[in-house]
Write an enzyme that holds these catalytic residues in place. Sequence first.
Site, mmCIF file in Angstrom:
data_model
loop_
_atom_site.group_PDB
_atom_site.id
_atom_site.type_symbol
_atom_site.label_atom_id
_atom_site.label_comp_id
_atom_site.label_asym_id
_atom_site.label_seq_id
_atom_site.Cartn_x
_atom_site.Cartn_y
_atom_site.Cartn_z
ATOM 1 N N HIS A 1 41.828 45.316 42.866
ATOM 2 C CA HIS A 1 41.239 44.369 41.921
ATOM 3 C C HIS A 1 42.292 43.390 41.434
ATOM 4 O O HIS A 1 43.488 43.638 41.530
ATOM 5 C CB HIS A 1 40.642 45.117 40.719
ATOM 6 C CG HIS A 1 41.678 45.766 39.848
ATOM 7 N ND1 HIS A 1 42.305 46.944 40.177
ATOM 8 C CD2 HIS A 1 42.218 45.385 38.667
ATOM 9 C CE1 HIS A 1 43.173 47.264 39.230
ATOM 10 N NE2 HIS A 1 43.150 46.324 38.294
ATOM 11 N N CYS B 1 36.643 56.577 38.942
ATOM 12 C CA CYS B 1 37.170 55.202 38.883
ATOM 13 C C CYS B 1 36.214 54.305 38.109
ATOM 14 O O CYS B 1 35.037 54.233 38.431
ATOM 15 C CB CYS B 1 37.354 54.682 40.308
ATOM 16 S SG CYS B 1 37.670 52.915 40.375
ATOM 17 N N HIS C 1 37.166 51.775 47.315
ATOM 18 C CA HIS C 1 38.241 52.168 46.408
ATOM 19 C C HIS C 1 39.610 52.183 47.097
ATOM 20 O O HIS C 1 40.645 52.073 46.440
ATOM 21 C CB HIS C 1 37.913 53.575 45.870
ATOM 22 C CG HIS C 1 38.861 54.083 44.836
ATOM 23 N ND1 HIS C 1 38.787 53.719 43.513
ATOM 24 C CD2 HIS C 1 39.910 54.946 44.923
ATOM 25 C CE1 HIS C 1 39.747 54.334 42.822
ATOM 26 N NE2 HIS C 1 40.445 55.084 43.657
ATOM 27 N N HIS D 1 41.975 51.098 42.544
ATOM 28 C CA HIS D 1 40.861 50.344 43.138
ATOM 29 C C HIS D 1 41.274 48.873 43.229
ATOM 30 O O HIS D 1 41.598 48.259 42.218
ATOM 31 C CB HIS D 1 39.592 50.486 42.284
ATOM 32 C CG HIS D 1 38.369 50.001 42.992
ATOM 33 N ND1 HIS D 1 37.308 50.834 43.290
ATOM 34 C CD2 HIS D 1 38.060 48.786 43.501
ATOM 35 C CE1 HIS D 1 36.383 50.121 43.937
ATOM 36 N NE2 HIS D 1 36.824 48.881 44.072
ATOM 37 N N CYS E 1 34.655 51.495 40.617
ATOM 38 C CA CYS E 1 33.799 51.779 41.767
ATOM 39 C C CYS E 1 32.328 51.472 41.454
ATOM 40 O O CYS E 1 31.900 51.581 40.307
ATOM 41 C CB CYS E 1 33.944 53.248 42.179
ATOM 42 S SG CYS E 1 35.299 53.565 43.326
ATOM 43 N N SER F 1 46.748 49.681 36.541
ATOM 44 C CA SER F 1 46.224 50.885 35.904
ATOM 45 C C SER F 1 45.281 51.667 36.800
ATOM 46 O O SER F 1 44.884 52.776 36.462
ATOM 47 C CB SER F 1 45.493 50.489 34.619
ATOM 48 O OG SER F 1 44.413 49.630 34.945
ATOM 49 N N ASN G 1 47.855 42.467 39.986
ATOM 50 C CA ASN G 1 48.947 43.435 39.883
ATOM 51 C C ASN G 1 48.593 44.549 40.839
ATOM 52 O O ASN G 1 47.531 45.150 40.703
ATOM 53 C CB ASN G 1 49.037 44.044 38.482
ATOM 54 C CG ASN G 1 49.419 43.022 37.436
ATOM 55 O OD1 ASN G 1 50.212 42.134 37.701
ATOM 56 N ND2 ASN G 1 48.850 43.150 36.254
ATOM 57 N N GLN H 1 42.732 39.974 38.304
ATOM 58 C CA GLN H 1 42.266 39.544 36.991
ATOM 59 C C GLN H 1 42.265 38.021 36.908
ATOM 60 O O GLN H 1 42.922 37.348 37.698
ATOM 61 C CB GLN H 1 43.191 40.088 35.904
ATOM 62 C CG GLN H 1 43.241 41.607 35.837
ATOM 63 C CD GLN H 1 43.875 42.072 34.528
ATOM 64 O OE1 GLN H 1 43.588 41.536 33.460
ATOM 65 N NE2 GLN H 1 44.748 43.058 34.616
HETATM 66 P P1 H2U Z 1 45.303 46.135 35.790
HETATM 67 O O1 H2U Z 1 45.023 45.074 36.810
HETATM 68 O O2 H2U Z 1 46.604 45.911 35.092
HETATM 69 O O3 H2U Z 1 45.151 47.499 36.350
HETATM 70 O O4 H2U Z 1 44.181 45.999 34.676
HETATM 71 C C1 H2U Z 1 42.845 46.396 34.851
HETATM 72 C C2 H2U Z 1 42.023 45.711 33.789
HETATM 73 O O5 H2U Z 1 40.745 46.349 33.693
HETATM 74 C C3 H2U Z 1 42.665 45.810 32.409
HETATM 75 O O6 H2U Z 1 42.900 44.486 31.942
HETATM 76 C C4 H2U Z 1 40.324 46.334 32.360
HETATM 77 C C5 H2U Z 1 41.606 46.503 31.567
HETATM 78 O O7 H2U Z 1 41.484 45.886 30.306
HETATM 79 N N1 H2U Z 1 39.331 47.379 32.158
HETATM 80 C C6 H2U Z 1 38.051 47.031 31.811
HETATM 81 O O8 H2U Z 1 37.765 45.853 31.593
HETATM 82 N N2 H2U Z 1 37.079 48.009 31.703
HETATM 83 C C7 H2U Z 1 37.324 49.339 31.869
HETATM 84 O O9 H2U Z 1 36.418 50.147 31.816
HETATM 85 C C8 H2U Z 1 38.711 49.802 32.108
HETATM 86 C C9 H2U Z 1 39.743 48.756 32.342
HETATM 87 ZN ZN ZN Z 2 37.175 52.766 42.636
#
Ligand code: H2U
Ligand code: ZN
Length: 338
Positions: free
Chosen positions: A165, A51, A114, A163, A54, A160, A152, A167
């Site tokens: 999270h 992940c 996670h 874990h 994490c 994606s 989301n 934004q």
């Molecule tokens: P989601 O909330 O849609 O899963 O998006 C996760 C965000 O994490 C996504 O905007 C960012 C992606 O750009 N990301 C990073 O900033 N660093 C990473 O190593 C992978 C994902």
């Molecule tokens: Zn994680």
Amino acid sequence: MTFDPDQHSHRRYDPLGDEWILVSPQRTLRPWLGEEDAGGGGAAPSYDPACYLCPGNTRANGEINPEYPGPFVFANDFPALQANVPVGAGGEDALFRSAPARGEARVICFSPDHARTLPDLTDAEIAAVVDCWCAEAADLGSRHAWVQIFENKGAIMGCSNPHPHGQVWATDMLPQLPATEHRTQGQWWQDTGRAMLLDVAAREAGGPRSVIETESWLAIVPYWAKWPFETLLLPRFPVQRLPELTPAQRADLAHAIGALTRCYDALFKTSFPYSMGWHGAPFDRTEHPEWQLHAHFYPPLLRSATTKKFMVGYEMLAEAQRDITPEQAAARLREVRA
Ligand code: H2U
Ligand code: ZN
């Protein structure tokens, strides 16, 4: 024959979003179909070496996450907005208009674990997330007009990574939907001298669309909800922006969020997917008594952990439509309230 909103198709108006929603309760001949899926597919581990969120793991850009104990914020490695966009975007063409878009994007890990989503966290752990949202809004709001905080949740919502999270995207401009809420709340204030969403909270407390009520917060299925189990989380006191919340209001908010998201998880016995996010007055250094801070929860599920409401044909071409009424949805959520 007299009109019965539980039996006859009708339209409802959303005064905040300025749009109409078609309600077709006659299609839910039975109030509830009782479908249930186990959903999920087994518990996730507390730590996943693969992940990128994490603690201690390496992100896509090579940076290593610290061993963070609570919420952890980092600049999105793939931001949708750039800080430095040369002037020149925009133009005079009446048909093909454009405008500059500048901003920044961050990712907020809710906790080092996670596997534990918001409803699995303690009130104190959720309060740390609330504090983090408030701090991000204050920081980014000091140099951007709009700070969009959102989560989301679930693959079905395009998330994606499991874990937990959220934004934050901050922009110099007011995006489309906040701009509409800015206009509608302003107009309501002009017409009535009151804040629209304080009126809504006063009218809805103890009513058929109320789901969670705490001292300071109210979660309702709005009268005009589009999504089957959509909710609106409202303060019961005047407040315009996240950073203005007092410690007591934040703690009570954490409690309300825990209770609401646990209702959601209990409804279909699944880790309930949704997109949620915060709306508040723009950070334009102006008083906005017409505005009320609030959060929207938009869950896609309709009847079970795997049956999704599709916003397709009529919704894409005419207007949003729902079968189960907001009152029935609220009753369902109240039934599974802990
Ligand atoms: P989601 O909330 O849609 O899963 O998006 C996760 C965000 O994490 C996504 O905007 C960012 C992606 O750009 N990301 C990073 O900033 N660093 C990473 O190593 C992978 C994902
Ligand atoms: Zn994680």
